[in-house]
Enzyme design. Sequence first.
Site, PDB file in Angstrom:
ATOM      1  N   TYR A 113      -2.318   6.387   3.852  1.00 30.84           N
ATOM      2  CA  TYR A 113      -2.909   6.558   5.181  1.00 30.84           C
ATOM      3  C   TYR A 113      -3.055   8.048   5.526  1.00 30.84           C
ATOM      4  O   TYR A 113      -2.894   8.463   6.655  1.00 30.84           O
ATOM      5  CB  TYR A 113      -2.086   5.794   6.240  1.00 30.84           C
ATOM      6  CG  TYR A 113      -1.887   4.356   5.827  1.00 30.84           C
ATOM      7  CD1 TYR A 113      -2.944   3.461   5.884  1.00 30.84           C
ATOM      8  CD2 TYR A 113      -0.671   3.910   5.320  1.00 30.84           C
ATOM      9  CE1 TYR A 113      -2.796   2.158   5.439  1.00 30.84           C
ATOM     10  CE2 TYR A 113      -0.518   2.598   4.881  1.00 30.84           C
ATOM     11  CZ  TYR A 113      -1.585   1.732   4.942  1.00 30.84           C
ATOM     12  OH  TYR A 113      -1.446   0.453   4.498  1.00 30.84           O
ATOM     13  N   GLY A 169       0.855  -1.180   0.000  1.00 28.13           N
ATOM     14  CA  GLY A 169       0.000   0.000   0.000  1.00 28.13           C
ATOM     15  C   GLY A 169       0.890   1.229   0.000  1.00 28.13           C
ATOM     16  O   GLY A 169       1.065   1.917  -1.015  1.00 28.13           O
ATOM     17  N   CYS A 175      -9.157  21.216  18.285  1.00 28.24           N
ATOM     18  CA  CYS A 175      -9.057  21.441  19.733  1.00 28.24           C
ATOM     19  C   CYS A 175      -8.544  20.196  20.451  1.00 28.24           C
ATOM     20  O   CYS A 175      -9.288  19.553  21.207  1.00 28.24           O
ATOM     21  CB  CYS A 175     -10.410  21.874  20.280  1.00 28.24           C
ATOM     22  SG  CYS A 175     -10.965  23.363  19.475  1.00 28.24           S
TER      23      CYS A 175
HETATM   24  N1  PLP Z   1      -2.043  -6.211   3.873  1.00 25.53           N
HETATM   25  C1  PLP Z   1      -2.646  -6.180   5.070  1.00 25.53           C
HETATM   26  C2  PLP Z   1      -3.343  -7.397   5.546  1.00 25.53           C
HETATM   27  C3  PLP Z   1      -2.606  -5.033   5.865  1.00 25.53           C
HETATM   28  O1  PLP Z   1      -3.213  -5.011   7.055  1.00 25.53           O
HETATM   29  C4  PLP Z   1      -1.918  -3.891   5.375  1.00 25.53           C
HETATM   30  C5  PLP Z   1      -1.828  -2.662   6.157  1.00 25.53           C
HETATM   31  O2  PLP Z   1      -2.227  -2.542   7.274  1.00 25.53           O
HETATM   32  C6  PLP Z   1      -1.325  -3.955   4.102  1.00 25.53           C
HETATM   33  C7  PLP Z   1      -1.406  -5.134   3.393  1.00 25.53           C
HETATM   34  C8  PLP Z   1      -0.605  -2.780   3.509  1.00 25.53           C
HETATM   35  O3  PLP Z   1       0.490  -2.411   4.255  1.00 25.53           O
HETATM   36  P1  PLP Z   1       1.511  -1.327   3.696  1.00 25.53           P
HETATM   37  O4  PLP Z   1       0.723  -0.135   3.327  1.00 25.53           O
HETATM   38  O5  PLP Z   1       2.444  -1.086   4.799  1.00 25.53           O
HETATM   39  O6  PLP Z   1       2.187  -1.941   2.502  1.00 25.53           O
END
Ligand code: PLP
Length: 433
Positions: free
Chosen positions: A387, A290, A358
């Site tokens: 994120y 991600g 706040c």
């Molecule tokens: N796969 C699972 C099951 C996850 O929970 C997450 C992130 O929490 C990811 C993939 C993606 O992680 P990243 O953004 O660190 O690659």
Amino acid sequence: MSIGVFFPLGLYSVFLIMDYFRYRNKELYCEQIQVKTLAKLYQTPLYIYSARSIREHYHRLKNAFPQTLICYSVKANSNLSICRLLSDLKCGFDVVSAGELYRVLKIGADTSKTVFAGVGKTREEIVYALKNEILLFNTESIDEIETINQCAKALKKIACIGLRINPDVSAHTHRYITTATDETKFGVSINEAKIIIKNIHHFPAIRLVALQMHIGSQITSVLPYLKAIRKIVPLIWIARKEGHFLRYLDIGGGFGIYYKAREAKPASKFAEKVLPIIKKLGLSLIIEPGRFIVGNAGIIVTKIIRTKQIASRYFIICDAGMNTLIRPALYDAYHKIAPISIRQRVKKIRADIVGPICESADFFAINRLIQDVNKNEYLSLFSAGAYGYSMTSNYNSRTKPAEVLVDGRTHRLISRAETYKDLIRLEEHGPST
Ligand code: PLP
């Protein structure tokens, strides 16, 4: 100045993820477009993404991990246009809710490349995923497997599953993004996995096709992956002995990016260690990145509302807050912050860079050294593509910002800023008291 001030370009960048947010003549650009132009056009706070950076990060992974199914982790940034961009590159998806699956369906992506994770999948979500023919469920408990079996039976389908193993390995990352120690809720322990693998034949509508792990996020060393895979290997042999036809090892996501400087590892560094093991095991690899794909491909532009001094502390108060980017408040995360226009011969100051919310946790940086800036100037919060928007909220009844995607010389609004009407639209038509 270029972003090379932070991350020297040249040989180093050939191997590393990089982005297309660069300074030219002291003005920050996203690809070919001046960030200030976008800030004035779309107002702030504003998320800006670089399509070229996203494509490049995806290709870096694809080149490092050929013949691997890359399932982009939708939670990192679930904007439809970004998912569509990745789907056009033939990327698969990792979803954790029916809502995320709805997004994947909405862009017409190939659900046969979608994996579904999460400890709390409901019966409704399972049915929705089964009807939409996803590749597999990454399951995290025997109760979940039992529920999937019941749903699949009712639909006269066979459900393919992966079993998420919690290998009890620390990825040496923030404790809120550690997911594979035995103090976390994720997956099943090695011992429990052995029992489940031996008992799956009691569930006639289930096929165990994968073992999966996801050991955490923002991981900058390959060692925790290797440790975890080594712990999982004996389970693969047990599964085969029990007659399961395993096809995949899914090692999750977690590949780190740069927030400060050189903490990110090139994708090839992970691949060169992991791929030979997968080859020996005779399995196909799935990865679920991600952050690696979108993290460095996005910034937030925020306008300075005012500055103020309290005793010895100097505050820069921005129009973005923890509702716009919660990572510093939630994980104590570091984001590089710099003005989008660099002024010459301006002294540096130490300041707390904060938002209007706040809460004392509403900060982006504490005691940060930064070029002295004035009211109405713009700052960029770098590495905000993952994120970031997906964790925004309406706390303090603040509206969510717009998102813009830049591609070369073009820019496009991919999510408009919320209005006050948006803030109350779910409440307006509720029952009157
Ligand atoms: N796969 C699972 C099951 C996850 O929970 C997450 C992130 O929490 C990811 C993939 C993606 O992680 P990243 O953004 O660190 O690659």
